[in-house]
Design a protein around this motif. Sequence first.
Motif, PDB file in Angstrom:
ATOM      1  N   THR A 289     -11.744   1.095  -9.584  1.00 58.91           N
ATOM      2  CA  THR A 289     -11.176   0.044  -8.738  1.00 58.91           C
ATOM      3  C   THR A 289     -10.336   0.725  -7.658  1.00 58.91           C
ATOM      4  OG1 THR A 289     -11.197  -1.453 -10.596  1.00 58.91           O
ATOM      5  CG2 THR A 289      -9.758  -2.044  -8.761  1.00 58.91           C
TER       6      THR A 289
ATOM      7  N   SER B  75       0.812  -1.210   0.000  1.00 59.97           N
ATOM      8  CA  SER B  75       0.000   0.000   0.000  1.00 59.97           C
ATOM      9  C   SER B  75       0.852   1.270   0.000  1.00 59.97           C
ATOM     10  CB  SER B  75      -0.954   0.012   1.187  1.00 59.97           C
ATOM     11  OG  SER B  75      -0.216  -0.174   2.355  1.00 59.97           O
TER      12      SER B  75
ATOM     13  N   GLU C 148       0.971   9.384 -10.319  1.00 57.04           N
ATOM     14  CA  GLU C 148       0.036   9.667  -9.225  1.00 57.04           C
ATOM     15  C   GLU C 148       0.650  10.694  -8.287  1.00 57.04           C
ATOM     16  OE1 GLU C 148      -1.596   6.461  -7.085  1.00 57.04           O
ATOM     17  OE2 GLU C 148      -2.455   5.520  -8.865  1.00 57.04           O
ATOM     18  N   ARG C 149      -0.047  11.771  -8.086  1.00 61.27           N
ATOM     19  CA  ARG C 149       0.346  12.768  -7.083  1.00 61.27           C
ATOM     20  C   ARG C 149      -0.922  13.184  -6.345  1.00 61.27           C
ATOM     21  NH1 ARG C 149       4.468  11.239  -7.291  1.00 61.27           N
ATOM     22  NH2 ARG C 149       6.512  12.170  -7.479  1.00 61.27           N
TER      23      ARG C 149
ATOM     24  N   SER D 153      -8.974   6.411 -10.884  1.00 54.93           N
ATOM     25  CA  SER D 153      -9.038   6.216 -12.335  1.00 54.93           C
ATOM     26  C   SER D 153     -10.284   5.464 -12.727  1.00 54.93           C
ATOM     27  CB  SER D 153      -7.829   5.403 -12.801  1.00 54.93           C
ATOM     28  OG  SER D 153      -6.654   6.054 -12.421  1.00 54.93           O
TER      29      SER D 153
ATOM     30  N   VAL E  59     -11.138  11.825  -3.227  1.00 57.33           N
ATOM     31  CA  VAL E  59      -9.865  11.294  -3.761  1.00 57.33           C
ATOM     32  C   VAL E  59      -9.971  11.074  -5.275  1.00 57.33           C
ATOM     33  CG1 VAL E  59      -8.945  10.152  -1.700  1.00 57.33           C
ATOM     34  CG2 VAL E  59     -10.613   8.941  -3.128  1.00 57.33           C
ATOM     35  N   PRO E  60      -8.824  11.191  -5.969  1.00 60.03           N
ATOM     36  CA  PRO E  60      -8.819  10.866  -7.394  1.00 60.03           C
ATOM     37  C   PRO E  60      -8.756   9.349  -7.593  1.00 60.03           C
ATOM     38  CG  PRO E  60      -6.645  11.666  -6.708  1.00 60.03           C
ATOM     39  CD  PRO E  60      -7.516  11.709  -5.498  1.00 60.03           C
TER      40      PRO E  60
ATOM     41  N   GLY F  36      -6.175   4.354   3.019  1.00 61.64           N
ATOM     42  CA  GLY F  36      -6.294   5.412   4.026  1.00 61.64           C
ATOM     43  C   GLY F  36      -7.753   5.734   4.274  1.00 61.64           C
TER      44      GLY F  36
ATOM     45  N   VAL G 255     -10.079   7.948   3.209  1.00 57.68           N
ATOM     46  CA  VAL G 255     -11.077   8.159   2.156  1.00 57.68           C
ATOM     47  C   VAL G 255     -11.222   6.910   1.285  1.00 57.68           C
ATOM     48  CG1 VAL G 255     -11.863   9.651   0.306  1.00 57.68           C
ATOM     49  CG2 VAL G 255     -10.492  10.605   2.166  1.00 57.68           C
ATOM     50  N   SER G 256     -10.105   6.363   0.855  1.00 64.97           N
ATOM     51  CA  SER G 256     -10.201   5.185  -0.022  1.00 64.97           C
ATOM     52  C   SER G 256     -10.860   4.021   0.719  1.00 64.97           C
ATOM     53  CB  SER G 256      -8.821   4.798  -0.558  1.00 64.97           C
ATOM     54  OG  SER G 256      -7.896   4.691   0.490  1.00 64.97           O
TER      55      SER G 256
ATOM     56  N   ARG H 202      -8.208   0.707  -3.955  1.00 64.07           N
ATOM     57  CA  ARG H 202      -7.546   0.000  -2.861  1.00 64.07           C
ATOM     58  C   ARG H 202      -7.648   0.844  -1.598  1.00 64.07           C
ATOM     59  NH1 ARG H 202      -1.924  -2.418  -3.750  1.00 64.07           N
ATOM     60  NH2 ARG H 202      -1.323  -0.254  -3.922  1.00 64.07           N
TER      61      ARG H 202
HETATM   62  C1  FAD Z   1      -4.648  10.437 -11.109  1.00 59.54           C
HETATM   63  C2  FAD Z   1      -4.770   9.456  -9.995  1.00 59.54           C
HETATM   64  C3  FAD Z   1      -5.441   8.274 -10.190  1.00 59.54           C
HETATM   65  C4  FAD Z   1      -5.588   7.359  -9.148  1.00 59.54           C
HETATM   66  N1  FAD Z   1      -6.257   6.205  -9.389  1.00 59.54           N
HETATM   67  C5  FAD Z   1      -6.464   5.335  -8.376  1.00 59.54           C
HETATM   68  C6  FAD Z   1      -7.214   4.154  -8.578  1.00 59.54           C
HETATM   69  O1  FAD Z   1      -7.679   3.866  -9.686  1.00 59.54           O
HETATM   70  N2  FAD Z   1      -7.407   3.332  -7.513  1.00 59.54           N
HETATM   71  C7  FAD Z   1      -6.877   3.622  -6.284  1.00 59.54           C
HETATM   72  O2  FAD Z   1      -7.103   2.842  -5.346  1.00 59.54           O
HETATM   73  N3  FAD Z   1      -6.143   4.704  -6.069  1.00 59.54           N
HETATM   74  C8  FAD Z   1      -5.930   5.584  -7.087  1.00 59.54           C
HETATM   75  N4  FAD Z   1      -5.213   6.721  -6.848  1.00 59.54           N
HETATM   76  C9  FAD Z   1      -4.644   6.928  -5.518  1.00 59.54           C
HETATM   77  C10 FAD Z   1      -5.687   7.429  -4.559  1.00 59.54           C
HETATM   78  O3  FAD Z   1      -6.119   8.687  -4.964  1.00 59.54           O
HETATM   79  C11 FAD Z   1      -5.071   7.488  -3.166  1.00 59.54           C
HETATM   80  O4  FAD Z   1      -4.845   6.204  -2.707  1.00 59.54           O
HETATM   81  C12 FAD Z   1      -5.980   8.194  -2.206  1.00 59.54           C
HETATM   82  O5  FAD Z   1      -5.977   9.554  -2.491  1.00 59.54           O
HETATM   83  C13 FAD Z   1      -5.568   7.959  -0.777  1.00 59.54           C
HETATM   84  O6  FAD Z   1      -6.390   8.741   0.076  1.00 59.54           O
HETATM   85  P1  FAD Z   1      -6.796   8.238   1.520  1.00 59.54           P
HETATM   86  O7  FAD Z   1      -7.440   9.362   2.235  1.00 59.54           O
HETATM   87  O8  FAD Z   1      -7.555   6.977   1.417  1.00 59.54           O
HETATM   88  O9  FAD Z   1      -5.421   7.905   2.181  1.00 59.54           O
HETATM   89  P2  FAD Z   1      -4.296   8.899   2.720  1.00 59.54           P
HETATM   90  O10 FAD Z   1      -4.537   9.203   4.153  1.00 59.54           O
HETATM   91  O11 FAD Z   1      -4.125  10.062   1.774  1.00 59.54           O
HETATM   92  O12 FAD Z   1      -3.074   7.932   2.579  1.00 59.54           O
HETATM   93  C14 FAD Z   1      -2.997   6.761   3.404  1.00 59.54           C
HETATM   94  C15 FAD Z   1      -1.735   6.026   3.152  1.00 59.54           C
HETATM   95  O13 FAD Z   1      -1.725   5.564   1.816  1.00 59.54           O
HETATM   96  C16 FAD Z   1      -0.606   6.016   1.121  1.00 59.54           C
HETATM   97  N5  FAD Z   1      -1.010   6.398  -0.214  1.00 59.54           N
HETATM   98  C17 FAD Z   1      -1.633   7.541  -0.590  1.00 59.54           C
HETATM   99  N6  FAD Z   1      -1.786   7.563  -1.917  1.00 59.54           N
HETATM  100  C18 FAD Z   1      -1.290   6.411  -2.370  1.00 59.54           C
HETATM  101  C19 FAD Z   1      -1.145   5.855  -3.658  1.00 59.54           C
HETATM  102  N7  FAD Z   1      -1.497   6.513  -4.757  1.00 59.54           N
HETATM  103  N8  FAD Z   1      -0.585   4.626  -3.761  1.00 59.54           N
HETATM  104  C20 FAD Z   1      -0.160   3.976  -2.683  1.00 59.54           C
HETATM  105  N9  FAD Z   1      -0.244   4.463  -1.464  1.00 59.54           N
HETATM  106  C21 FAD Z   1      -0.786   5.666  -1.292  1.00 59.54           C
HETATM  107  C22 FAD Z   1      -0.118   7.239   1.874  1.00 59.54           C
HETATM  108  O14 FAD Z   1       1.305   7.390   1.752  1.00 59.54           O
HETATM  109  C23 FAD Z   1      -0.486   6.901   3.285  1.00 59.54           C
HETATM  110  O15 FAD Z   1       0.499   6.138   3.915  1.00 59.54           O
HETATM  111  C24 FAD Z   1      -5.037   7.650  -7.888  1.00 59.54           C
HETATM  112  C25 FAD Z   1      -4.358   8.832  -7.679  1.00 59.54           C
HETATM  113  C26 FAD Z   1      -4.219   9.748  -8.714  1.00 59.54           C
HETATM  114  C27 FAD Z   1      -3.483  11.011  -8.480  1.00 59.54           C
END
Ligand code: FAD
Lengths: 153, 284
Positions: free
Chosen positions: B80, A151, B243-244, B66, B63-64, B85, B87-88, B82
């Motif tokens: 899809t 993750s 991804e940012r 795809s 959250v963003p 954190g 929000v996801s 994962r």
């Molecule tokens: C353009 C774009 C497309 C995306 N598409 C998808 C998608 O199709 N499916 C999906 O599940 N996620 C995707 N993501 C990532 C998703 O947006 C983040 O996982 C989400 O914002 C995390 O938010 P949170 O509040 O759940 O967790 P947070 O509290 O923000 O993060 C929790 C933990 O997860 C880690 N984390 C955060 N982002 C990611 C990441 N991208 N990958 C791995 N670990 C991460 C952080 O470092 C932290 O330790 C995408 C991101 C972008 C920018």
Amino acid sequence: MEGLERIIREHPFFAGLEERFTALVCGCAKNVRFEAAQYLFHEGGPADEFYLLRHGRVALELRAPGRGAVTFQTLRESEIVGVSWLIPPYRWTYDAKALELVRAIAIDAACLRRKCEADHDLGYDMMKRVMPVLVQRLQAARLQILDVYGSHG
Amino acid sequence: MGDAAAFAADRADPMVPRVARVRRRRRDGPLVWTLELEADGADPGGFAPGQFNMLTVFGVGEVPISLSGDPAAPDRLVHTVRAVGPVSAALARVEPGGAVGLRGPFGAGWPMAEAAGRDVVLVAGGLGLAPLRPALYRLLAERERYGNVVLLYGTRSPDEILFRREIETWRRRLDIDIEVTVDHAAGDWHGHVGVVTTLIPRAAFDPLHALALVCGPEVMMRFAISALRDAGLAEEAVYLSMERNMKCAVGLCGHCQFGPVLVCRDGPVFRFDRLRGLLRTKEI
Ligand SMILES: Cc1cc2nc3c(=O)[nH]c(=O)nc-3n(C[C@H](O)[C@H](O)[C@H](O)COP(=O)(O)OP(=O)(O)OC[C@H]3O[C@@H](n4cnc5c(N)ncnc54)[C@H](O)[C@@H]3O)c2cc1C
């Protein structure tokens, strides 16, 4: 012998091998086959042969307490099984198991090491072939250690 | 949230979410769920492979994510997710019938027009297969427009293979090469084990006439790009999805700035030569 020489020359591991070296390698080589689930070698055993795969896949395994055998890499035709044969103390550091019928050329490591000692040009050539395999496996191991799909990828 | 109507559709304003209902929810791996959404009322619009939506769990956050579904069926907004954190994880828990907020689609997608007439190599790592799946649907729907189509997919272990049944179905087709590999496996797995980069040297594509679409964790993408370059592909022929963390998704807030680019507006899909040098930079 003619057939064996051709197979060795055509195997990617020995690509571009000089003719005189081919003859030397060939003197240490023989055809082998392993049935599915048969082990080529076990961890801790002497690395006295390595294998040029011609057909079939081989799993490299480590045994972890409570987890049984964990496969960390599979190899297939045109790859080699075993790099410890060139590096002291010449012991296997994992198990190698045939996943299906495997046909290979086994190279007698002690025989080839002796020839490498006697002819350092051959030894250097072997080093240059084994090093890239080692580096690739080291890089793969690094990626696996990073566990990039976790993750925090 | 009772006043979901407050989020009523207003597609004219990209900052205002529409309400969408979860139509189906399927577990796709440990911590991974695929949600099929249906936007209330509004026309489905359509999306390009590689684009993303901003999804809101009311009262938790946005959250963003795809789009991972078929671009030919835009009324089914498939995502899809994962759970990594707050929000996801909340998103992954929304049951069928539940409401979420939706803004989008946003961003530049995969270069489908440029891919016409060329071999296409998709290199996916882990969840990175999700943003690539719409591209694959498109490639397969218009199969005659492309040269060889190759999917190289690597993930952590056999039980984390995403869309497994679908991969097995695609594999039976004779007009696509699919190789799946896992980082490690127990004895009951008979497929490949090893990192995804090891599949690249054997893949059937002409490096002078191929495009590569790469999506996965950044470290994996770095290694994959270097293996693709070793195989003879030019930097201009490699595309990757970045991804940012982002907030506005429309290039206003600067949250997702990555060197000189904004991931939400200029990406998330970039041609590799535009990011050269940035990918190795520790913190940007
Ligand atoms: C353009 C774009 C497309 C995306 N598409 C998808 C998608 O199709 N499916 C999906 O599940 N996620 C995707 N993501 C990532 C998703 O947006 C983040 O996982 C989400 O914002 C995390 O938010 P949170 O509040 O759940 O967790 P947070 O509290 O923000 O993060 C929790 C933990 O997860 C880690 N984390 C955060 N982002 C990611 C990441 N991208 N990958 C791995 N670990 C991460 C952080 O470092 C932290 O330790 C995408 C991101 C972008 C920018």
